[in-house]
Design a protein around this motif. Structure first.
Motif, short mmCIF file in Angstrom:
data_model
loop_
_atom_site.label_atom_id
_atom_site.label_comp_id
_atom_site.label_asym_id
_atom_site.label_seq_id
_atom_site.Cartn_x
_atom_site.Cartn_y
_atom_site.Cartn_z
N GLN A 9 -9.80 -8.71 7.66
CA GLN A 9 -9.39 -9.28 6.38
C GLN A 9 -7.87 -9.19 6.24
O GLN A 9 -7.28 -8.17 6.59
N PRO A 10 -7.24 -10.23 5.71
CA PRO A 10 -5.80 -10.14 5.49
C PRO A 10 -5.50 -9.09 4.42
O PRO A 10 -6.27 -8.94 3.47
N PRO A 11 -4.40 -8.36 4.57
CA PRO A 11 -4.08 -7.32 3.57
C PRO A 11 -3.80 -7.95 2.22
O PRO A 11 -3.20 -9.02 2.12
N ARG A 12 -4.25 -7.29 1.17
CA ARG A 12 -4.03 -7.77 -0.20
C ARG A 12 -2.93 -6.98 -0.90
O ARG A 12 -2.50 -7.35 -1.97
N GLN A 13 -2.53 -5.86 -0.32
CA GLN A 13 -1.48 -5.03 -0.90
C GLN A 13 -0.49 -4.64 0.20
O GLN A 13 -0.84 -4.58 1.37
N ARG A 14 0.73 -4.34 -0.23
CA ARG A 14 1.76 -3.88 0.71
C ARG A 14 1.28 -2.58 1.35
O ARG A 14 0.81 -1.68 0.66
N ARG A 15 1.40 -2.47 2.66
CA ARG A 15 0.91 -1.30 3.38
C ARG A 15 1.87 -0.12 3.34
O ARG A 15 1.45 1.01 3.54
#
Length: 189
Positions: free
Chosen positions: A5-11
């Motif tokens: 899944q593409p990230p939804r928040q800054r890592r």
């Protein structure tokens, strides 16, 4: 290949420190060290920043693809050497050219007139002992704080890696040359 899944928040947290010149090293036995440095030079030039490229192993009269395009774009690129050591007729001359080239590059870095100075293929004369590593490290430590220096070549010394802000190691997983396919103009020139 696993689908993710593409990230939804800054890592990672966004850095909050001041912007400054960087020491960037591209090393390793994989392809792409000079290409990556040239990409950085293009980005900086595209932002109106002063850039200068020194190539420690290329001859001053070299007319490879990068020379042709940088000339058209107005990005200075200088060959400082007389070719790779296996092509040299006089290694003492090669060493002297490397030292003279380093003197030019060091003066430019210390002058602080450029946003970025690229030292392409500098690891060769460092490894051969033609340029003293301590002189390069001193220049990098003492350079004006806004100057970014990009250094390329195989087998970067540990002391250089230690002072660098960013180090990328290109790893060769597969190369056409190993399968008998020669260098390609426009890809490896």
């Amino acid at each position: 290949m696993d689908i993710v899944q593409p990230p939804r928040q800054r890592r990672a947290a966004k850095p909050s420190g001041p912007r400054r010149g960087l020491i960037i090293v591209h090393t390793g036995h994989g392809k792409g060290k000079s290409t990556a440095a040239f990409g950085l030079a293009l980005r900086a030039h595209g932002r109106g920043k002063a850039v200068h490229i020194f190539q420690f192993m290329k001859v001053p009269s070299a007319r490879f693809g990068e020379h042709r395009v940088f000339e058209r774009l107005g990005i200075p690129i200088e060959g400082l050497g007389d070719g790779f050591s296996w092509k040299s007729r006089d290694l003492e001359r090669s060493a002297a050219l490397a030292r003279q080239g380093w003197a030019r590059a060091e003066a430019m870095i210390r002058a602080g007139h450029h946003f970025m100075v690229v030292l392409d293929e500098i690891m060769y004369p460092l490894r051969y002992g033609w340029i003293e590593l301590e002189h390069v490290l001193a220049c990098l430590r003492q350079r004006p704080s806004h100057v970014t220096v990009v250094l390329t070549g195989r087998d970067a010394p540990d002391a250089l890696i230690a002072v660098a802000d960013t180090v990328t190691e290109m790893v060769k997983r597969k190369h056409h040359y190993d399968a008998g396919v020669p260098a390609q103009r426009g890809i490896e020139d």
